[in-house]
Design an enzyme around this catalytic site. Structure first.
Site, PDB file in Angstrom:
ATOM      1  N   ASP A  16      -1.430  -3.612  -0.001  1.00 24.72           N
ATOM      2  CA  ASP A  16      -1.176  -5.003   0.354  1.00 24.72           C
ATOM      3  C   ASP A  16      -2.161  -5.868  -0.441  1.00 24.72           C
ATOM      4  O   ASP A  16      -3.182  -5.367  -0.940  1.00 24.72           O
ATOM      5  CB  ASP A  16      -1.388  -5.165   1.866  1.00 24.72           C
ATOM      6  CG  ASP A  16      -1.385  -6.613   2.300  1.00 24.72           C
ATOM      7  OD1 ASP A  16      -0.410  -7.319   1.979  1.00 24.72           O
ATOM      8  OD2 ASP A  16      -2.354  -7.039   2.951  1.00 24.72           O
ATOM      9  N   MET A  17      -1.886  -7.152  -0.534  1.00 22.97           N
ATOM     10  CA  MET A  17      -2.771  -8.025  -1.303  1.00 22.97           C
ATOM     11  C   MET A  17      -3.674  -8.882  -0.416  1.00 22.97           C
ATOM     12  O   MET A  17      -4.869  -8.643  -0.304  1.00 22.97           O
ATOM     13  CB  MET A  17      -1.947  -8.896  -2.262  1.00 22.97           C
ATOM     14  CG  MET A  17      -1.296  -8.095  -3.386  1.00 22.97           C
ATOM     15  SD  MET A  17      -0.369  -9.104  -4.563  1.00 22.97           S
ATOM     16  CE  MET A  17      -1.684 -10.102  -5.263  1.00 22.97           C
ATOM     17  N   GLY A  51       3.720  -9.370   0.586  1.00 21.23           N
ATOM     18  CA  GLY A  51       4.636 -10.400   1.058  1.00 21.23           C
ATOM     19  C   GLY A  51       4.834 -11.498   0.041  1.00 21.23           C
ATOM     20  O   GLY A  51       5.720 -12.342   0.181  1.00 21.23           O
TER      21      GLY A  51
END
Length: 257
Positions: A16-17, A51
């Site tokens: 994830d970032m 996302g």
């Protein structure tokens, strides 16, 4: 949580970032960069699973010299490193219109991602003229957020998650990071058992649960920590680097929570 790797060899690391790879300034800490390079040098694929849209993650992927796939918009799009679209999963325009009206009813802040653009607190006049990937609500009031969440759940056609405690992220039903990673695994001829997934929010739970080894950040939501096999340091303390070295590269002799 357990501390035993389901598969002793990690072949792909899914990151994830926001809240995970990136620090609070939105930057990639140097230790994370070094650990990612170490993993790639060992032949391990490193995939950003975020996302974010392709427009807001491509530069980070390029700066890390990633030569594999990108899972973006919570799995609504999958890209290869050369910028070719592999898969796209849309939210119906009629649903986007309904959510926009719902947000106005509750005076909620929103954002939405169409193919090629992110919309913040505004929408085009003709919503049906565009293709849509995700819709998001940002609601500080717990009661209002719970009410909106219930209306979304009652529709029965959405995949619901969050990327912070105050927001709700909406994708097409069945579309999430785990599904995106399964597609990537098929392309690379590996399985989800070969994956280590790292994240901090509800939109990371699917990949953390379905990966061979799931890691929650030290700053992760409690629900995410409970779903993970291990918890690493926070995004301000090189949690991604620590997880890569500890669980994928096995630079420590034993595993600890």
């Amino acid at each position: 949580m357990n501390n035993v790797l389901k598969n002793p060899t990690i072949k792909l690391i899914a990151l994830d970032m926001d809240g995970t790879l990136l620090n609070q300034k939105g930057e990639i800490p140097e230790e994370n960069r070094k650990a990612i390079k170490e993993a790639q040098d060992q032949g391990i694929h490193v995939v950003l699973s975020t996302g974010r849209s392709i427009a807001t993650c491509r530069e980070h992927a390029e700066s890390l010299l990633l030569k594999t796939f990108l899972v973006t918009v919570n799995g609504s799009e999958i890209w290869d490193y050369q910028g070719n679209l592999i898969e796209r999963n849309l939210v119906e325009a009629e649903s986007i219109k309904w959510m926009w009206e719902l947000s106005q009813k509750h005076k909620a802040r929103v954002w939405a991602i169409s193919c090629g653009k992110t919309w913040n607190d505004q929408m085009p006049e003709d919503i049906a003229s565009l293709e849509w990937l995700k819709f998001g609500f940002d609601i500080e009031d717990d009661k209002i957020r719970a009410s909106v969440l219930k209306e979304l759940q009652d529709k029965g056609v959405f995949e619901l998650s969050n990327s912070s405690l105050s927001n709700i992220e909406v994708n097409a039903i069945g579309i999430n990071k785990a599904k995106g990673l399964k597609t990537v695994c098929e392309k690379l001829h590996i399985t989800m058992d070969d994956v280590m997934a790292v994240g901090d929010s509800l939109n990371d739970i699917s990949m953390i649960k379905e990966a061979g080894f799931g890691v929650a950040m030290g700053n992760a939501q409690e629900t995410v920590k409970k779903a993970a096999d291990a918890v690493t340091e926070t995004n301000e303390a090189n949690g991604v680097a620590n997880a890569i070295r500890k669980y994928a590269l096995k630079k420590e002799p034993s595993f600890k929570d």
